[in-house]
Design a protein around this motif. Structure first.
Motif, PDB file in Angstrom:
ATOM      1  N   LEU A  61       0.827  -1.625  -0.196  1.00 12.98           N
ATOM      2  CA  LEU A  61       0.133   0.414   0.152  1.00 12.98           C
ATOM      3  C   LEU A  61       0.961   1.463  -0.084  1.00 12.98           C
ATOM      4  N   ASP A  62       0.971   1.384  -1.057  1.00 11.03           N
ATOM      5  CA  ASP A  62       1.857   2.968  -1.578  1.00 11.03           C
ATOM      6  C   ASP A  62       1.156   3.969  -1.761  1.00 11.03           C
ATOM      7  N   ALA A  63       1.677   5.033  -1.481  1.00  7.89           N
ATOM      8  CA  ALA A  63       0.658   6.908  -1.892  1.00  7.89           C
ATOM      9  C   ALA A  63      -0.223   6.200  -3.824  1.00  7.89           C
ATOM     10  N   VAL A  64       0.536   5.772  -4.470  1.00  2.47           N
ATOM     11  CA  VAL A  64       0.070   5.489  -5.962  1.00  2.47           C
ATOM     12  C   VAL A  64      -1.249   4.715  -5.038  1.00  2.47           C
ATOM     13  N   ALA A  65      -1.048   3.121  -4.782  1.00  2.26           N
ATOM     14  CA  ALA A  65      -2.418   2.212  -4.519  1.00  2.26           C
ATOM     15  C   ALA A  65      -3.663   2.947  -3.928  1.00  2.26           C
ATOM     16  N   ILE A  66      -3.246   4.138  -2.938  1.00  2.00           N
ATOM     17  CA  ILE A  66      -4.127   4.600  -1.699  1.00  2.00           C
ATOM     18  C   ILE A  66      -4.983   5.733  -2.699  1.00  2.00           C
ATOM     19  N   GLU A  67      -4.495   6.431  -4.054  1.00  2.00           N
ATOM     20  CA  GLU A  67      -4.597   7.546  -4.417  1.00  2.00           C
ATOM     21  C   GLU A  67      -5.585   6.984  -5.419  1.00  2.00           C
ATOM     22  N   GLU A  68      -5.158   5.542  -5.900  1.00  2.00           N
ATOM     23  CA  GLU A  68      -6.128   4.882  -6.581  1.00  2.00           C
ATOM     24  C   GLU A  68      -7.612   4.755  -6.495  1.00  2.00           C
ATOM     25  N   PHE A  69      -6.790   4.195  -4.745  1.00  2.00           N
ATOM     26  CA  PHE A  69      -8.134   3.924  -4.159  1.00  2.00           C
ATOM     27  C   PHE A  69      -9.668   5.076  -3.686  1.00  2.00           C
ATOM     28  N   SER A  70      -9.025   6.457  -3.998  1.00  2.00           N
ATOM     29  CA  SER A  70      -9.527   7.619  -3.407  1.00  2.00           C
ATOM     30  C   SER A  70      -9.974   7.905  -5.080  1.00  2.00           C
ATOM     31  N   HIS A  71      -9.858   7.428  -5.431  1.00  2.19           N
ATOM     32  CA  HIS A  71     -10.542   8.048  -7.206  1.00  2.19           C
ATOM     33  C   HIS A  71     -11.213   7.146  -7.651  1.00  2.19           C
ATOM     34  N   PHE A  72     -10.808   5.963  -6.957  1.00  2.00           N
ATOM     35  CA  PHE A  72     -12.286   4.616  -7.227  1.00  2.00           C
ATOM     36  C   PHE A  72     -13.013   5.108  -6.487  1.00  2.00           C
ATOM     37  N   LEU A  73     -13.065   5.895  -5.566  1.00  2.00           N
ATOM     38  CA  LEU A  73     -13.845   6.157  -5.088  1.00  2.00           C
ATOM     39  C   LEU A  73     -15.138   7.692  -4.879  1.00  2.00           C
ATOM     40  N   LEU A  74     -13.881   8.757  -5.743  1.00  2.00           N
ATOM     41  CA  LEU A  74     -14.534   9.911  -5.644  1.00  2.00           C
ATOM     42  C   LEU A  74     -15.606   9.016  -7.364  1.00  2.00           C
ATOM     43  N   SER A  75     -14.951   8.445  -8.320  1.00  2.00           N
ATOM     44  CA  SER A  75     -15.084   8.113  -9.379  1.00  2.00           C
ATOM     45  C   SER A  75     -16.326   7.197 -10.055  1.00  2.00           C
ATOM     46  N   GLN A  76     -16.283   6.923  -9.606  1.00  2.00           N
ATOM     47  CA  GLN A  76     -16.862   5.105  -9.470  1.00  2.00           C
ATOM     48  C   GLN A  76     -17.994   5.095  -8.356  1.00  2.00           C
ATOM     49  N   LYS A  77     -17.677   5.455  -7.491  1.00  2.00           N
ATOM     50  CA  LYS A  77     -18.769   5.350  -6.574  1.00  2.00           C
ATOM     51  C   LYS A  77     -19.383   6.336  -5.733  1.00  2.00           C
ATOM     52  N   ALA A  78     -19.309   7.600  -6.815  1.00  2.00           N
ATOM     53  CA  ALA A  78     -19.584   8.847  -6.901  1.00  2.00           C
ATOM     54  C   ALA A  78     -20.027   9.429  -5.756  1.00  2.00           C
ATOM     55  N   LEU A  79     -18.733   8.960  -4.250  1.00  2.00           N
ATOM     56  CA  LEU A  79     -18.893   9.509  -2.873  1.00  2.00           C
ATOM     57  C   LEU A  79     -18.247  10.722  -2.874  1.00  2.00           C
ATOM     58  N   SER A  80     -19.137  11.388  -2.521  1.00  2.00           N
ATOM     59  CA  SER A  80     -18.568  13.305  -1.701  1.00  2.00           C
ATOM     60  C   SER A  80     -16.744  13.402  -1.304  1.00  2.00           C
ATOM     61  N   PRO A  81     -16.434  14.463  -1.455  1.00  2.00           N
ATOM     62  CA  PRO A  81     -15.316  14.869  -1.732  1.00  2.00           C
ATOM     63  C   PRO A  81     -14.754  14.742   0.337  1.00  2.00           C
ATOM     64  N   LYS A  82     -16.384  15.136   0.827  1.00  2.00           N
ATOM     65  CA  LYS A  82     -16.095  14.727   2.786  1.00  2.00           C
ATOM     66  C   LYS A  82     -16.328  13.007   3.332  1.00  2.00           C
ATOM     67  N   THR A  83     -17.223  12.446   2.477  1.00  2.00           N
ATOM     68  CA  THR A  83     -17.513  11.064   2.604  1.00  2.00           C
ATOM     69  C   THR A  83     -15.498  10.042   2.097  1.00  2.00           C
ATOM     70  N   VAL A  84     -14.985  10.452   0.874  1.00  2.00           N
ATOM     71  CA  VAL A  84     -14.084  10.169   0.541  1.00  2.00           C
ATOM     72  C   VAL A  84     -12.766  10.710   1.493  1.00  2.00           C
ATOM     73  N   ARG A  85     -12.626  11.922   2.706  1.00  2.00           N
ATOM     74  CA  ARG A  85     -11.969  11.931   3.029  1.00  2.00           C
ATOM     75  C   ARG A  85     -11.941  11.679   4.409  1.00  2.00           C
ATOM     76  N   ASP A  86     -13.189  11.147   5.072  1.00  2.00           N
ATOM     77  CA  ASP A  86     -13.444  10.375   6.331  1.00  2.00           C
ATOM     78  C   ASP A  86     -13.366   9.294   5.890  1.00  2.00           C
ATOM     79  N   ILE A  87     -13.394   8.314   4.964  1.00  2.00           N
ATOM     80  CA  ILE A  87     -12.593   6.775   4.951  1.00  2.00           C
ATOM     81  C   ILE A  87     -11.051   7.064   4.594  1.00  2.00           C
ATOM     82  N   LEU A  88     -10.424   7.247   3.972  1.00  2.00           N
ATOM     83  CA  LEU A  88      -9.222   7.921   3.971  1.00  2.00           C
ATOM     84  C   LEU A  88      -8.416   8.007   5.829  1.00  2.00           C
ATOM     85  N   ALA A  89      -9.095   8.778   6.176  1.00  2.00           N
ATOM     86  CA  ALA A  89      -8.673   9.337   7.045  1.00  2.00           C
ATOM     87  C   ALA A  89      -8.659   7.864   8.327  1.00  2.00           C
TER      88      ALA A  89
END
Length: 321
Positions: A61-89
Motif C-alpha cells: 500500500l504505497d501512495a499510488v495505490a491509495i490515490e487509486e483507491f481515492s479516485h475509485f471512490l470519487l469517480s466510480q462510487k460517486a462519493l462526496s469528497p467529504k465522505t472520501v476524506r472520512d474513509i481515508l482518515a
C-alpha cells in the motif's frame, strides 16, 4: 488478530493482508470510543476499505495505490469528497497503528486527501425567517414547536430529536443538551439493517446549557409537557421522531410556505448569523453552539449578511474613505 508468535522479524507484517490490521485496530479502539463512532468506523471498514484493499499486503500500500483507491471512490462510487476524506482518515489511522505497533522500518504512507469545494450554505433571510415562523406558529404541534426551538437555539437535528422535557427548566429559562440521536448501520448485519442510537453528544463541548429568550421560554410554557421523560417532538416518552423523519417534516413545512432548499442545518446557520447581526459575543456563541473553539464558529457558521457588510464599510467614512 495478527499472531505475534508468527512474525519473525517484524518486516514480515508487510506481507499480511490489510484486513487483519483493520480488524485489530477496530477491536483495540472499541472500548475507547463512543458507540456511534464504533459503528461509523465499522461501516467504513466493511463497506469501503476491506472490500477494495483488504486482501492487499500491507507492504504494497504505497501512495499510488491509495490515490487509486481515492479516485475509485470519487469517480466510480460517486462519493462526496467529504465522505472520501472520512474513509481515508480511517485508513490512515489503521496504517499508522500498524507501523507503530509492529515497528515497521519504513514510515507510514503519506495520504493525499481530495480537495473540498467550499459549499455555499443556505441561510434564511429575515423575511424568510419571519414567514417560516408564521407557518410554524399556525396550528403548532410538538414537531413544529421542536423545529422552532431549534431555530431559536441552534440545536443540531440529532440533539432536538433526543431532547426531553426534563432537559428544559422553565424556572431558570434554560435548555440542557445532554443527548443526541442517530440512525446508524447495525454491525454484524447486512447493510440494509440500521438502528437508532441515543448517546451523549459528539464531544464534551456539545454537552451544554443554553439560556432561552423570553419568546422561546414562552413557547415552551405554551407547549409544556409535565412528563420529564417525554420527547419534545412527540410529547410522549414511548415514541420519538428520528432525524430523517424530522428532515422530511421540515421539507414539507418549508415548501408549504414557499421556501426551497432548506435543510435542518440551515436553521443552525441562520441562528448563528442572526446572533452575529446583533453583535453576539463570539465566545458565548461558540459555547451555545457546542463548538470546541470560537475559530470553528467563525469559519463554519458565521455568514455576515449584506447589511452587516454595508454597516462595516460605512465605518470607513470616519477616516475619510
Amino acid at each position: 488478530m495478527l499472531d505475534l508468535d508468527l512474525i519473525q522479524p517484524n518486516t514480515q507484517v508487510n506481507s499480511f493482508p490489510l484486513s487483519e490490521s483493520c480488524d485489530e485496530w477496530l477491536q483495540l479502539n472499541r472500548s475507547r470510543i463512543k458507540a456511534s463512532s464504533y459503528v461509523k468506523y465499522w461501516t467504513i471498514l466493511e463497506k469501503h476499505i476491506k472490500p477494495h484493499l483488504g486482501a492487499r499486503p500491507i507492504g504494497s500500500l504505497d501512495a499510488v495505490a491509495i490515490e487509486e483507491f481515492s479516485h475509485f471512490l470519487l469517480s466510480q462510487k460517486a462519493l462526496s469528497p467529504k465522505t472520501v476524506r472520512d474513509i481515508l482518515a480511517v485508513l490512515r489511522s489503521v496504517l499508522r497503528y500498524t507501523h507503530k505497533h509492529y515497528a515497521l522500518g519504513q514510515p507510514p504512507v503519506e495520504i493525499v486527501y481530495p480537495r473540498l469545494a467550499k459549499a455555499k450554505m443556505r441561510i434564511l433571510s429575515r423575511d424568510e425567517q419571519m414567514r417560516f415562523t408564521a407557518c410554524l406558529l399556525q396550528d403548532m404541534d410538538p414537531c413544529k414547536f421542536g423545529i422552532m426551538l431549534s431555530m431559536l437555539t441552534g440545536l443540531r437535528i440529532g440533539e432536538i430529536c433526543a431532547l426531553k422535557w426534563g432537559n428544559i427548566s422553565l424556572e431558570n429559562s434554560i435548555l440542557s443538551v445532554e443527548s443526541t440521536m442517530q440512525r446508524l448501520q447495525d454491525p454484524g448485519s447486512d447493510y440494509q439493517k440500521t438502528r437508532v442510537l441515543i448517546t451523549s453528544p459528539k464531544s464534551d463541548t456539545s454537552c451544554r446549557v443554553i439560556p432561552l429568550t423570553s419568546f422561546a421560554a414562552g413557547l415552551c410554557r405554551q407547549m409544556q409537557c409535565l412528563e420529564p421523560d417525554a420527547y419534545v417532538l412527540t410529547g410522549s416518552s414511548e415514541h420519538y421522531i428520528e432525524p430523517r423523519l424530522l428532515q422530511y417534516k421540515l421539507d414539507r413545512y418549508t415548501k408549504a410556505c414557499g421556501l426551497e432548499g432548506v435543510h435542518f442545518h440551515t436553521l443552525r446557520h441562520t441562528f448563528a448569523t442572526r446572533c452575529i447581526e446583533v453583535d453576539f459575543e463570539i465566545k458565548s456563541l461558540s459555547e451555545i453552539l457546542g463548538h470546541s473553539s470560537p475559530k470553528i464558529t467563525l469559519e463554519r457558521y458565521v455568514h455576515p449578511s449584506m447589511d452587516i457588510k454595508r454597516s462595516n464599510m460605512n465605518k470607513l467614512t470616519a477616516i475619510g474613505f
